[in-house]
Write an enzyme that holds these catalytic residues in place. Structure first.
Site, PDB file in Angstrom:
ATOM      1  N   HIS A   1       1.234  -0.743  -0.099  1.00 45.59           N
ATOM      2  CA  HIS A   1      -0.022  -0.352   0.138  1.00 45.59           C
ATOM      3  C   HIS A   1       0.484   0.813   0.354  1.00 45.59           C
ATOM      4  O   HIS A   1       0.678   2.007  -0.285  1.00 45.59           O
ATOM      5  CB  HIS A   1      -0.725  -0.377   1.593  1.00 45.59           C
ATOM      6  CG  HIS A   1      -1.441  -1.360   1.111  1.00 45.59           C
ATOM      7  ND1 HIS A   1      -3.259  -0.975   0.767  1.00 45.59           N
ATOM      8  CD2 HIS A   1      -1.824  -2.428   1.538  1.00 45.59           C
ATOM      9  CE1 HIS A   1      -4.047  -2.358   0.846  1.00 45.59           C
ATOM     10  NE2 HIS A   1      -2.970  -3.324   1.484  1.00 45.59           N
TER      11      HIS A   1
ATOM     12  N   ASN B   1       4.142   2.082  -1.072  1.00 51.62           N
ATOM     13  CA  ASN B   1       4.698   1.711  -2.835  1.00 51.62           C
ATOM     14  C   ASN B   1       3.510   2.656  -3.818  1.00 51.62           C
ATOM     15  O   ASN B   1       4.108   3.883  -4.282  1.00 51.62           O
ATOM     16  CB  ASN B   1       4.648   0.293  -3.724  1.00 51.62           C
ATOM     17  CG  ASN B   1       5.935  -0.186  -3.110  1.00 51.62           C
ATOM     18  OD1 ASN B   1       6.594   0.258  -1.966  1.00 51.62           O
ATOM     19  ND2 ASN B   1       6.422  -1.448  -3.109  1.00 51.62           N
TER      20      ASN B   1
ATOM     21  N   ASP C   1      -5.923   5.892   1.209  1.00 49.46           N
ATOM     22  CA  ASP C   1      -5.916   4.512   1.176  1.00 49.46           C
ATOM     23  C   ASP C   1      -7.367   3.924   1.831  1.00 49.46           C
ATOM     24  O   ASP C   1      -8.167   4.312   2.926  1.00 49.46           O
ATOM     25  CB  ASP C   1      -5.176   3.391   1.642  1.00 49.46           C
ATOM     26  CG  ASP C   1      -5.391   2.147   1.350  1.00 49.46           C
ATOM     27  OD1 ASP C   1      -3.957   1.705   1.475  1.00 49.46           O
ATOM     28  OD2 ASP C   1      -6.061   1.326   1.769  1.00 49.46           O
TER      29      ASP C   1
ATOM     30  N   SER D   1      -6.090  -2.753  -5.200  1.00 45.24           N
ATOM     31  CA  SER D   1      -5.997  -3.586  -5.896  1.00 45.24           C
ATOM     32  C   SER D   1      -6.904  -2.969  -6.821  1.00 45.24           C
ATOM     33  O   SER D   1      -7.119  -2.566  -7.565  1.00 45.24           O
ATOM     34  CB  SER D   1      -6.825  -5.319  -4.949  1.00 45.24           C
ATOM     35  OG  SER D   1      -6.632  -5.739  -5.828  1.00 45.24           O
TER      36      SER D   1
ATOM     37  N   SER E   1       5.417  -9.292   0.831  1.00 42.22           N
ATOM     38  CA  SER E   1       5.828  -8.951   1.995  1.00 42.22           C
ATOM     39  C   SER E   1       4.626  -9.117   3.165  1.00 42.22           C
ATOM     40  O   SER E   1       5.190  -8.468   3.980  1.00 42.22           O
ATOM     41  CB  SER E   1       5.509  -7.206   1.702  1.00 42.22           C
ATOM     42  OG  SER E   1       3.922  -6.398   1.563  1.00 42.22           O
TER      43      SER E   1
ATOM     44  N   SER F   1       0.467 -13.750  -5.999  1.00 38.52           N
ATOM     45  CA  SER F   1      -0.925 -12.480  -6.898  1.00 38.52           C
ATOM     46  C   SER F   1      -0.876 -11.451  -6.035  1.00 38.52           C
ATOM     47  O   SER F   1      -2.563 -10.893  -6.421  1.00 38.52           O
ATOM     48  CB  SER F   1      -2.098 -13.735  -6.896  1.00 38.52           C
ATOM     49  OG  SER F   1      -1.633 -14.203  -7.906  1.00 38.52           O
ATOM     50  N   GLY F   2       0.124 -10.807  -5.619  1.00 37.51           N
ATOM     51  CA  GLY F   2      -0.337  -9.334  -4.802  1.00 37.51           C
ATOM     52  C   GLY F   2      -0.566  -8.746  -5.994  1.00 37.51           C
ATOM     53  O   GLY F   2      -0.274  -9.086  -7.097  1.00 37.51           O
TER      54      GLY F   2
ATOM     55  N   LEU G   1       0.661  -6.564 -11.182  1.00 38.60           N
ATOM     56  CA  LEU G   1       0.493  -6.001 -12.907  1.00 38.60           C
ATOM     57  C   LEU G   1       2.562  -5.196 -12.802  1.00 38.60           C
ATOM     58  O   LEU G   1       2.684  -4.992 -14.518  1.00 38.60           O
ATOM     59  CB  LEU G   1       0.730  -3.759 -11.501  1.00 38.60           C
ATOM     60  CG  LEU G   1      -1.041  -3.807 -11.951  1.00 38.60           C
ATOM     61  CD1 LEU G   1      -1.538  -2.448 -11.676  1.00 38.60           C
ATOM     62  CD2 LEU G   1      -1.893  -3.591 -13.048  1.00 38.60           C
ATOM     63  N   GLU G   2       2.921  -4.875 -12.291  1.00 37.86           N
ATOM     64  CA  GLU G   2       4.177  -5.216 -12.316  1.00 37.86           C
ATOM     65  C   GLU G   2       4.875  -6.321 -13.674  1.00 37.86           C
ATOM     66  O   GLU G   2       5.770  -6.307 -14.684  1.00 37.86           O
ATOM     67  CB  GLU G   2       5.357  -5.417 -11.488  1.00 37.86           C
ATOM     68  CG  GLU G   2       5.915  -4.111 -10.471  1.00 37.86           C
ATOM     69  CD  GLU G   2       6.118  -4.356  -9.447  1.00 37.86           C
ATOM     70  OE1 GLU G   2       5.657  -3.432  -8.188  1.00 37.86           O
ATOM     71  OE2 GLU G   2       6.926  -5.503  -8.751  1.00 37.86           O
TER      72      GLU G   2
ATOM     73  N   ASP H   1      -7.150 -10.357  -1.661  1.00 39.95           N
ATOM     74  CA  ASP H   1      -7.401  -9.825  -2.596  1.00 39.95           C
ATOM     75  C   ASP H   1      -6.707 -11.116  -3.678  1.00 39.95           C
ATOM     76  O   ASP H   1      -7.420 -11.607  -5.182  1.00 39.95           O
ATOM     77  CB  ASP H   1      -7.122  -8.390  -2.839  1.00 39.95           C
ATOM     78  CG  ASP H   1      -5.813  -8.017  -2.923  1.00 39.95           C
ATOM     79  OD1 ASP H   1      -4.871  -9.065  -1.831  1.00 39.95           O
ATOM     80  OD2 ASP H   1      -5.380  -7.140  -3.635  1.00 39.95           O
TER      81      ASP H   1
HETATM   82  C1  UDX Z   1      -0.598  -6.524  -0.614  1.00 36.29           C
HETATM   83  C2  UDX Z   1      -2.128  -6.845  -1.308  1.00 36.29           C
HETATM   84  O1  UDX Z   1      -1.018  -8.204  -1.997  1.00 36.29           O
HETATM   85  C3  UDX Z   1      -2.001  -6.836  -2.771  1.00 36.29           C
HETATM   86  O2  UDX Z   1      -2.548  -7.182  -3.384  1.00 36.29           O
HETATM   87  C4  UDX Z   1      -2.743  -5.354  -2.424  1.00 36.29           C
HETATM   88  O3  UDX Z   1      -3.847  -5.060  -2.999  1.00 36.29           O
HETATM   89  C5  UDX Z   1      -1.885  -4.833  -1.987  1.00 36.29           C
HETATM   90  O4  UDX Z   1      -1.519  -4.624  -0.496  1.00 36.29           O
HETATM   91  P1  UDX Z   1       2.108  -7.354  -0.852  1.00 36.29           P
HETATM   92  O5  UDX Z   1       1.160  -8.659  -0.566  1.00 36.29           O
HETATM   93  O6  UDX Z   1       3.360  -6.784   0.074  1.00 36.29           O
HETATM   94  O7  UDX Z   1       0.901  -6.230  -0.774  1.00 36.29           O
HETATM   95  O8  UDX Z   1       2.003  -7.863  -2.712  1.00 36.29           O
HETATM   96  P2  UDX Z   1       2.536  -6.900  -3.848  1.00 36.29           P
HETATM   97  O9  UDX Z   1       1.414  -6.045  -3.991  1.00 36.29           O
HETATM   98  O10 UDX Z   1       2.662  -7.842  -4.750  1.00 36.29           O
HETATM   99  O11 UDX Z   1       3.202  -5.371  -3.169  1.00 36.29           O
HETATM  100  C6  UDX Z   1       4.367  -6.366  -3.020  1.00 36.29           C
HETATM  101  C7  UDX Z   1       5.354  -5.214  -3.941  1.00 36.29           C
HETATM  102  O12 UDX Z   1       7.254  -5.116  -2.458  1.00 36.29           O
HETATM  103  C8  UDX Z   1       5.601  -4.792  -5.071  1.00 36.29           C
HETATM  104  O13 UDX Z   1       6.079  -3.445  -5.307  1.00 36.29           O
HETATM  105  C9  UDX Z   1       6.388  -5.639  -5.309  1.00 36.29           C
HETATM  106  O14 UDX Z   1       7.607  -4.671  -6.370  1.00 36.29           O
HETATM  107  C10 UDX Z   1       7.842  -5.074  -3.539  1.00 36.29           C
HETATM  108  N1  UDX Z   1       9.024  -6.151  -3.801  1.00 36.29           N
HETATM  109  C11 UDX Z   1       8.227  -7.695  -3.634  1.00 36.29           C
HETATM  110  C12 UDX Z   1      10.209  -5.395  -3.946  1.00 36.29           C
HETATM  111  O15 UDX Z   1      10.737  -4.623  -3.979  1.00 36.29           O
HETATM  112  N2  UDX Z   1      11.554  -6.384  -3.714  1.00 36.29           N
HETATM  113  C13 UDX Z   1      10.849  -7.569  -3.531  1.00 36.29           C
HETATM  114  O16 UDX Z   1      11.938  -8.567  -3.262  1.00 36.29           O
HETATM  115  C14 UDX Z   1       9.040  -8.360  -3.646  1.00 36.29           C
END
Ligand code: UDX
Length: 458
Positions: A22, A24, A114, A137, A281, A358-359, A364-365, A381
């Site tokens: 959240h 980021n 948020d 999300s 995370s 599947s975060g 998206l990335e 989610d």
């Molecule tokens: C959570 C939920 O999973 C997500 O669906 C929601 O909308 C926001 O919060 P998280 O579980 O951490 O987040 O996953 P994700 O949404 O994928 O975010 C992880 C972020 O950490 C990404 O921006 C990714 O680039 C970053 N990351 C992950 C790193 O910079 N380094 C890593 O080694 C792993």
């Protein structure tokens, strides 16, 4: 964006939820709005406070969150849902006091919060301050969440979530297709208080409907039907202006240090040969599941880069639960780190597939780099996003990470077989759509203009 005229310089207060996934997107949004001329104040909790030195262009206001001093028996500090529910109560007065002080210094055009900070709607209302929410999300996920009260009424949720007596159904639920009963159950994985998750979701939906608009870290073409349904059902404007990381990388708001040595390791690997494994995370797993993942990767005989976050295996500091003989078995074929520069990793030509929880940010990335996915959703989610990745966009496959044999099979099929190259082609197609949406005249570009107009009008 830097050469564009500055439409105004009013101050905006942005309030991120204090978790990496959240933090980021909210900081990326802050940067986007700053380039549009707005002055930015980030209001943050002491818990997971951001690294301010990476953002000299913003001002920061810290509010007390009561977490460190709390003796509340209902608070489980290791469970994000429990922490979020706690903070939604403990931050009410601190946020109000902070906003009052800010307003005295300089009027704020609006609060951008948020969506999971549901309490911030009543605080904003009490100060006559417009509130816009950032939903981090997917749009389809919000629609599924919004349908939960109806499922609850029909007895479905009570039967499946609380009694857990029936076989999980893998058929799509009528009106929610392609979402299945199994997906709905997985939303509630890993939580000791299922009522707490439902409360959080219901409060988020209710207060989102009361906001002045919703900002989305997505692009309209990815979820056109969901966009239309939300616009109709929520009766407030939606602004899909993403993907945000195409404007600004997530690295500067990283709470953990990114291990950059992985980039030189990747440089030594053949094109599209590496499985990148990361579960974001907050996801955690048990020792047995971790061990299955390790042997699955080893037996796939493919190269891999695996992010194992400290504490992501229950009861471990870091790698002590790696099974015996694993390191010897994989040798130079594997690289394990605590945290990686994910966006750069996904853009590297050596990556063949992303095995993800599947975060939404990760999804998206991956889409933006045209990388196919293996989806092992954790909770919240994730099952909804994974279902869209596999059944709607068809750029990934589903995998139960507890099944060692399946892991090798799926990894090989995506890296080496026709199935993988078809997904890669579809992913490239989505990547092109993203790029078009961000250009002048594209949907995200236009939505951002509309968002700026709305803020100016408040
Ligand atoms: C959570 C939920 O999973 C997500 O669906 C929601 O909308 C926001 O919060 P998280 O579980 O951490 O987040 O996953 P994700 O949404 O994928 O975010 C992880 C972020 O950490 C990404 O921006 C990714 O680039 C970053 N990351 C992950 C790193 O910079 N380094 C890593 O080694 C792993």
């Amino acid at each position: 964006m830097s050469n564009e005229p500055q439409p105004n310089n009013r101050r905006l207060a942005l309030f991120p939820l204090p978790f990496q996934g959240h933090i980021n997107p909210m900081h990326q949004l802050a940067n986007i709005l700053h380039t549009k001329g707005f002055k930015i104040t980030i209001i943050h909790t002491r818990f997971n406070s951001p690294n301010q030195s990476n953002y000299p262009q913003f001002t920061f206001k810290s509010i007390s969150d009561g977490l460190s001093e709390s003796k509340n028996k209902n608070l489980n500090p290791d469970n994000p849902n429990s922490v979020i529910n706690f903070l939604n109560k403990s931050c009410i007065d601190p946020l109000r006091d902070c906003l009052v002080k800010l307003q005295e210094e300089e009027p704020i055009a609006c609060l951008i919060s948020d969506a999971l900070w549901h309490f911030s709607q009543s605080v904003a209302d009490s100060l006559n301050l417009p509130r816009i929410v950032l939903r981090t999300s997917s749009m389809s996920c919000l629609l599924v969440y919004a349908a939960l009260p109806l499922l609850n009424k029909n007895g479905f949720l009570i039967k499946t979530i609380f009694e857990e007596e029936e076989e999980e159904d893998e058929e799509p639920i009528p009106d929610l297709s392609p979402i299945t009963e199994k997906d709905i159950l997985e939303i509630f994985n890993d939580v000791d208080c299922k009522d707490g998750v439902l409360d959080l979701i219901f409060s988020m939906i209710k207060t989102t409907k009361a906001a002045s608009g919703i900002i989305w870290n997505t692009f309209k073409e990815l979820e056109e039907p969901a966009f239309s349904a939300i616009t109709k059902d929520f009766c407030i404007p939606s602004f899909p202006i993403g993907p945000f990381h195409k404007y600004f990388p997530a690295s500067s708001s990283s709470l953990l240090e990114q291990d950059r040595s992985v980039m030189s390791w990747l440089d030594l690997q053949p094109v599209r040969s590496v499985v990148y494994v990361s579960f974001g995370s907050i996801a955690q797993m048990g020792e047995a599941e971790f061990s299955n993942m390790a042997w699955g990767l080893a037996k796939s005989k493919q190269r891999f880069l695996w992010v194992v976050r400290p504490g992501s295996v229950f009861g471990s500091e870091w790698l002590q639960y790696l099974p015996q003989g694993f390191i010897e078995e994989v040798g130079e074929r594997g690289c394990i780190v605590k945290w990686a520069p994910q966006q750069e990793v996904l853009a590297h030509g050596a990556i063949g597939v992303f095995w993800t929880h599947s975060g939404y940010n990760s999804t998206l990335e991956s889409i933006c780099e045209g990388v196919p996915m293996i989806c092992s959703p954790y909770a919240y989610d994730h099952p909804i996003i994974a279902r869209y990745v596999t059944d709607v966009w068809r750029v990934g496959v589903m995998l139960d990470k507890g099944k060692e044999e399946e892991i090798g099979k799926k990894v090989r099929s995506v890296i080496m077989e026709e199935e993988g190259s078809e997904m890669r082609q579809r992913s490239k197609f989505l990547q092109e759509k993203v790029n078009r949406s961000m250009k002048e005249g594209g949907s995200s570009y236009e939505s951002l203009e509309n968002l700026v107009d709305l803020i100016i009008s408040l």
